[in-house]
Design an enzyme around this catalytic site. Structure first.
Site, PDB file in Angstrom:
ATOM      1  N   SER A   6     -13.910   8.159   9.193  1.00 14.23           N
ATOM      2  CA  SER A   6     -15.293   7.670   9.179  1.00 14.23           C
ATOM      3  C   SER A   6     -15.909   7.724   7.788  1.00 14.23           C
ATOM      4  O   SER A   6     -17.119   7.899   7.639  1.00 14.23           O
ATOM      5  CB  SER A   6     -16.197   8.469  10.121  1.00 14.23           C
ATOM      6  OG  SER A   6     -15.961   8.091  11.428  1.00 14.23           O
ATOM      7  N   LEU A   7     -15.075   7.628   6.763  1.00 14.78           N
ATOM      8  CA  LEU A   7     -15.594   7.628   5.390  1.00 14.78           C
ATOM      9  C   LEU A   7     -15.429   6.241   4.774  1.00 14.78           C
ATOM     10  O   LEU A   7     -15.408   6.076   3.563  1.00 14.78           O
ATOM     11  CB  LEU A   7     -14.890   8.705   4.545  1.00 14.78           C
ATOM     12  CG  LEU A   7     -15.046  10.150   5.045  1.00 14.78           C
ATOM     13  CD1 LEU A   7     -14.235  11.122   4.188  1.00 14.78           C
ATOM     14  CD2 LEU A   7     -16.518  10.581   5.065  1.00 14.78           C
ATOM     15  N   SER A  22       0.837  -1.198   0.000  1.00 18.97           N
ATOM     16  CA  SER A  22       0.000   0.000   0.000  1.00 18.97           C
ATOM     17  C   SER A  22       0.869   1.244   0.000  1.00 18.97           C
ATOM     18  O   SER A  22       1.753   1.386   0.853  1.00 18.97           O
ATOM     19  CB  SER A  22      -0.907   0.017   1.235  1.00 18.97           C
ATOM     20  OG  SER A  22      -1.472   1.306   1.371  1.00 18.97           O
ATOM     21  N   ASP A  52     -21.807   0.097   5.178  1.00 25.25           N
ATOM     22  CA  ASP A  52     -20.611   0.575   4.471  1.00 25.25           C
ATOM     23  C   ASP A  52     -20.283  -0.294   3.260  1.00 25.25           C
ATOM     24  O   ASP A  52     -20.038   0.205   2.159  1.00 25.25           O
ATOM     25  CB  ASP A  52     -19.405   0.611   5.416  1.00 25.25           C
ATOM     26  CG  ASP A  52     -19.654   1.492   6.627  1.00 25.25           C
ATOM     27  OD1 ASP A  52     -20.633   2.265   6.607  1.00 25.25           O
ATOM     28  OD2 ASP A  52     -18.880   1.404   7.592  1.00 25.25           O
TER      29      ASP A  52
HETATM   30  C1  GLA Z   1     -19.925   2.320  10.947  1.00 24.06           C
HETATM   31  C2  GLA Z   1     -20.384   0.894  10.659  1.00 24.06           C
HETATM   32  C3  GLA Z   1     -21.752   0.893   9.969  1.00 24.06           C
HETATM   33  C4  GLA Z   1     -22.762   1.755  10.718  1.00 24.06           C
HETATM   34  C5  GLA Z   1     -22.167   3.119  11.072  1.00 24.06           C
HETATM   35  C6  GLA Z   1     -23.074   3.908  11.975  1.00 24.06           C
HETATM   36  O1  GLA Z   1     -19.680   2.994   9.753  1.00 24.06           O
HETATM   37  O2  GLA Z   1     -19.461   0.220   9.854  1.00 24.06           O
HETATM   38  O3  GLA Z   1     -22.209  -0.430   9.839  1.00 24.06           O
HETATM   39  O4  GLA Z   1     -23.234   1.105  11.864  1.00 24.06           O
HETATM   40  O5  GLA Z   1     -20.905   3.013  11.694  1.00 24.06           O
HETATM   41  O6  GLA Z   1     -24.253   4.241  11.319  1.00 24.06           O
END
Ligand code: GLA
Length: 388
Positions: A124-125, A65, A172
């Site tokens: 958180s993306l 990577s 996700d």
């Molecule tokens: C993370 C998890 C998802 C979801 C979100 C909160 O991204 O991977 O499955 O629970 O948090 O909505």
């Protein structure tokens, strides 16, 4: 891609044969509802992970990577695909390979992979879902396997749940797999029924605002929230014939919440249930081009994640709340798991600079360093890229 090809050449003295891209995601609304059988409303974004690969003659798997140059090439053999701490970030692709090999014995020789992502780490993306699905796609292309997209999505979730140990829901991986250009997905996580909804916000745009704070302990907190929801559900089941919090209406929750004897558990359930209702309402509002209502629902979502679910923190609160105060912003909320990472704002296109100026000023004052902002296109899910 030509850059990745060069690096591939340097590392493996060979030409890659498969080129692919997997996006990251934002979630418009519907947070912490996916493991409660509720609705989510995510969209795939152009920030994502690129990868190139080729088959080898032996049973060696090598992954490099460009985001983790310091760890060098991670190598393991097809015959031992167990989780190993020393493989660090490579456990995400390794987990995917592990479950693919378990299901598809046709995968019987090794391969080389080079990846590079532009999703900021810990934002958180969904950089992890992105690399999981990217790996899944590269491997299925290398071996010309016909795998249903939903199966790949579920394998990705399994990597998180069983290989990495985070009890996350399916949102996700689902959006990384099924995303569509200029559309969000309204997904019912109970039935996995979904449809694509145009992300048409008129004169308004989505701004992504990054706290630039790395998530810490997020996994254990995440798992804790999930068990709290399960405990609250058990109590509600004494009165209600339901299998998930997502099946409970706000009215029914209000009439029966006294059965939950813990304030914390009551608040967790209230978030999951009201957030589910907000997500359905937000979908309606978007269909009606009622962006004002959509924005108010974003604000209410953030409030609930802050007060009832307690997954925000000073950084996300400062971003969302200072954005909400800017003229021309219809709404703002944290996106993703919370604790740190990013927030989104729905802002008039002429006020984007003003939003960035005011939020930065407030954020620096409160938190001590600057946030970052991104404006990104909504794109298709994981896919092969034709080499130019
Ligand atoms: C993370 C998890 C998802 C979801 C979100 C909160 O991204 O991977 O499955 O629970 O948090 O909505």
């Amino acid at each position: 891609m030509s850059h990745l090809k060069e690096v591939f050449n340097e590392q493996f003295h060979a030409e890659p044969t498969v080129f692919a891209f997997a996006p990251g995601r934002i979630n418009l609304i519907g947070e912490h509802t996916d493991y409660n059988g509720g609705y989510v409303f995510p969209a795939a974004i152009e920030l994502g992970t690129y990868g190139v690969a080729r088959l080898r003659e032996d049973d060696q798997i090598n992954i490099y990577s460009l985001n983790f140059k310091e760890t060098g090439v991670m190598s393991f053999s097809l015959s031992d695909l167990s989780y190993q701490k020393k493989h660090q970030w490579a456990n995400y692709p390794k987990g995917m390979i592990h479950y693919l090999v378990e299901t598809y014995p046709e995968i019987n020789q090794g391969f080389d992979i080079v990846v590079e992502g532009n999703i900021p780490n810990g934002a958180s993306l969904s950089s992890s879902a992105s690399i999981e699905l990217l790996t899944g796609h590269l491997v299925t292309e290398l071996f010309e396997l016909q795998i249903d997209r939903l199966e790949l999505v579920k394998l990705g979730q399994r990597v998180e749940n069983q290989f990495i140990g985070v009890n996350s829901g399916i949102m996700d991986q689902f959006i990384v797999g099924f995303g569509r250009r200029d559309h969000a997905i309204l997904l019912d996580t109970h039935t996995l029924e979904y449809h694509h909804v145009p992300t048409e916000f008129g004169d308004y745009k989505i701004s992504i605002m990054n706290t630039n704070k790395r998530r810490e302990l997020a996994e254990s907190k995440y798992n804790e929230r999930r068990s709290e929801c399960e405990a609250a559900l058990k109590l509600l089941q004494q009165r209600l014939d339901v299998s998930a919090l997502g099946e409970i209406s706000v009215a029914s929750f209000e009439a029966n919440q006294d059965v939950i004897d813990s304030d914390v558990l009551r608040r967790r359930a209230r978030h999951a249930i009201t957030e589910n209702a907000r997500t359905k309402a937000a979908y309606q509002a978007l269909q009606n081009h009622d962006f004002e209502t959509f924005g108010q629902l974003l604000n209410a979502s953030h409030q609930s994640l802050k007060e009832d679910y307690e997954v925000t923190g000073i950084e996300l609160d400062t971003l969302a709340e200072s954005a909400q105060a800017v003229e021309g912003v219809l709404g703002a909320r944290m996106t993703g798991a919370g604790f740190a990472g990013c927030a989104i704002a729905l802002v008039h296109q002429d006020k984007i600079q003003e939003l960035e100026r005011q939020v930065t000023e407030q954020y620096v004052k409160t938190v001590g360093y600057a946030p970052s902002f991104y404006h990104v296109d909504i794109v298709d899910g994981v896919r092969t890229i034709i080499e130019q």
